[in-house]
Design an enzyme around this catalytic site. Sequence first.
Site, PDB file in Angstrom:
ATOM      1  N   ASP A 112       0.963  -1.187   0.042  1.00 30.11           N
ATOM      2  CA  ASP A 112       0.098   0.160   0.009  1.00 30.11           C
ATOM      3  C   ASP A 112       1.007   1.168  -0.035  1.00 30.11           C
ATOM      4  OD1 ASP A 112      -2.189   1.426  -0.014  1.00 30.11           O
ATOM      5  OD2 ASP A 112      -2.913   0.813   1.966  1.00 30.11           O
ATOM      6  N   ASN A 115       1.506   3.624  -2.922  1.00 25.54           N
ATOM      7  CA  ASN A 115       1.768   3.850  -4.394  1.00 25.54           C
ATOM      8  C   ASN A 115       1.331   5.089  -4.823  1.00 25.54           C
ATOM      9  OD1 ASN A 115       3.045   1.231  -4.538  1.00 25.54           O
ATOM     10  ND2 ASN A 115       1.994   0.604  -6.010  1.00 25.54           N
ATOM     11  N   TRP A 132       2.630   7.840  -2.585  1.00 23.17           N
ATOM     12  CA  TRP A 132       4.161   8.257  -2.848  1.00 23.17           C
ATOM     13  C   TRP A 132       4.315   9.039  -4.158  1.00 23.17           C
ATOM     14  CZ3 TRP A 132       7.546   7.198  -6.982  1.00 23.17           C
ATOM     15  CH2 TRP A 132       8.460   7.004  -6.952  1.00 23.17           C
ATOM     16  N   HIS A 185       2.617   3.205  -9.198  1.00 20.83           N
ATOM     17  CA  HIS A 185       2.537   1.915  -9.303  1.00 20.83           C
ATOM     18  C   HIS A 185       3.726   1.313 -10.050  1.00 20.83           C
ATOM     19  CE1 HIS A 185      -1.369   2.166  -7.554  1.00 20.83           C
ATOM     20  NE2 HIS A 185      -1.733   2.789  -8.944  1.00 20.83           N
ATOM     21  N   SER A 212      -7.048  -5.811  -5.485  1.00 21.75           N
ATOM     22  CA  SER A 212      -8.061  -6.502  -4.910  1.00 21.75           C
ATOM     23  C   SER A 212      -9.268  -6.217  -5.641  1.00 21.75           C
ATOM     24  CB  SER A 212      -8.122  -5.617  -3.510  1.00 21.75           C
ATOM     25  OG  SER A 212      -9.465  -5.154  -3.741  1.00 21.75           O
ATOM     26  N   TRP A 227     -11.365  -2.642  -8.608  1.00 19.04           N
ATOM     27  CA  TRP A 227     -12.064  -2.388  -9.841  1.00 19.04           C
ATOM     28  C   TRP A 227     -12.965  -1.024  -9.822  1.00 19.04           C
ATOM     29  CZ3 TRP A 227     -10.520  -4.900 -13.845  1.00 19.04           C
ATOM     30  CH2 TRP A 227     -10.083  -6.433 -13.707  1.00 19.04           C
ATOM     31  N   LEU A 256      11.289 -20.377  -3.805  1.00 18.90           N
ATOM     32  CA  LEU A 256      10.355 -19.209  -3.618  1.00 18.90           C
ATOM     33  C   LEU A 256       9.047 -19.607  -4.462  1.00 18.90           C
ATOM     34  CD1 LEU A 256       9.751 -16.922  -1.737  1.00 18.90           C
ATOM     35  CD2 LEU A 256      10.402 -15.567  -3.728  1.00 18.90           C
ATOM     36  N   ARG A 267       1.841  -4.968   6.179  1.00 21.30           N
ATOM     37  CA  ARG A 267       1.029  -4.068   5.310  1.00 21.30           C
ATOM     38  C   ARG A 267       1.799  -2.703   5.376  1.00 21.30           C
ATOM     39  NH1 ARG A 267      -5.120  -3.038   4.282  1.00 21.30           N
ATOM     40  NH2 ARG A 267      -4.901  -0.867   2.939  1.00 21.30           N
ATOM     41  N   SER A 290      -8.249  -5.516   4.924  1.00 16.55           N
ATOM     42  CA  SER A 290      -8.752  -5.404   3.332  1.00 16.55           C
ATOM     43  C   SER A 290      -9.081  -6.561   2.640  1.00 16.55           C
ATOM     44  CB  SER A 290      -7.913  -4.579   2.929  1.00 16.55           C
ATOM     45  OG  SER A 290      -7.711  -3.222   3.448  1.00 16.55           O
TER      46      SER A 290
END
Length: 220
Positions: free
Chosen positions: A2, A4, A7, A19, A47, A51, A113, A164, A172
């Site tokens: 969270d 972007n 920033w 982004h 998420s 949308w 990973l 977060r 969320s």
Amino acid sequence: MDGNGRWATARGRRRELGHRAGARSVERVVRCAPDLGIRTLTLYAFSSDNWRRPQREVRALMALFRRYLRRESGALADAGVRLRVVGRRDRLPTPVVEAITEAEARTSDGDRLLLRLAVDYSSRHVLLEAARRFAEGVSDSFTECIAQAMHCPEGAPDVDLMVRTGGEQRLSDFLLWESAYAELVFSPRMWPDFDASDLTSAVKEFRGRNRRFGRVAAAV
Ligand code: IPE
Ligand code: MG
């Protein structure tokens, strides 16, 4: 991931630029995660409620996912990273779905990973879908039904640590079932500024926590 938008706005730039910077942050964090002992990393990229953002921002994010998958899948494969995009596929633009399929195939041998990128993800939606499968008898393991519902054949492991960024302190709709005993760390850092040292601090904080899972300390 969270922060972007804030920033970018703080720098007098458009949110889309935030982004893009966030995608570079993803590359950094993915690179250092295995060295910290992380075997599964799930990043919440989009998420199902996202949308509702302005169409222009949604379009920019979809283009960014596609570019990231196309550009990074080779490097991910070389680094032993197996990618899974978890979330709904039926509402994503076709070129994004194609990029997902290709990137997942290309990285399928990765064993260092498991990187799960959550796109059009809603934990509540996954739980409903999993409950439907469970009721139909698809599997007698509810966790297995969750794994299937989120397109992750590797499983749906419990979350140990949830981080977060961006200063908000809420879940969320992210991995609600799997986070029953997750340790929560909230970082004030905006995601594009989050780096290896921030992840290292979060893991250190996690290691210092006393996890009892409902028992008393001595029994754990
Ligand atoms: C997180 O950054 C990235 C996505 C949800 C795609 P935000 O876009 O939520 O950034 P802020 O919260 O507006 O700063
Ligand atoms: Mg946000």
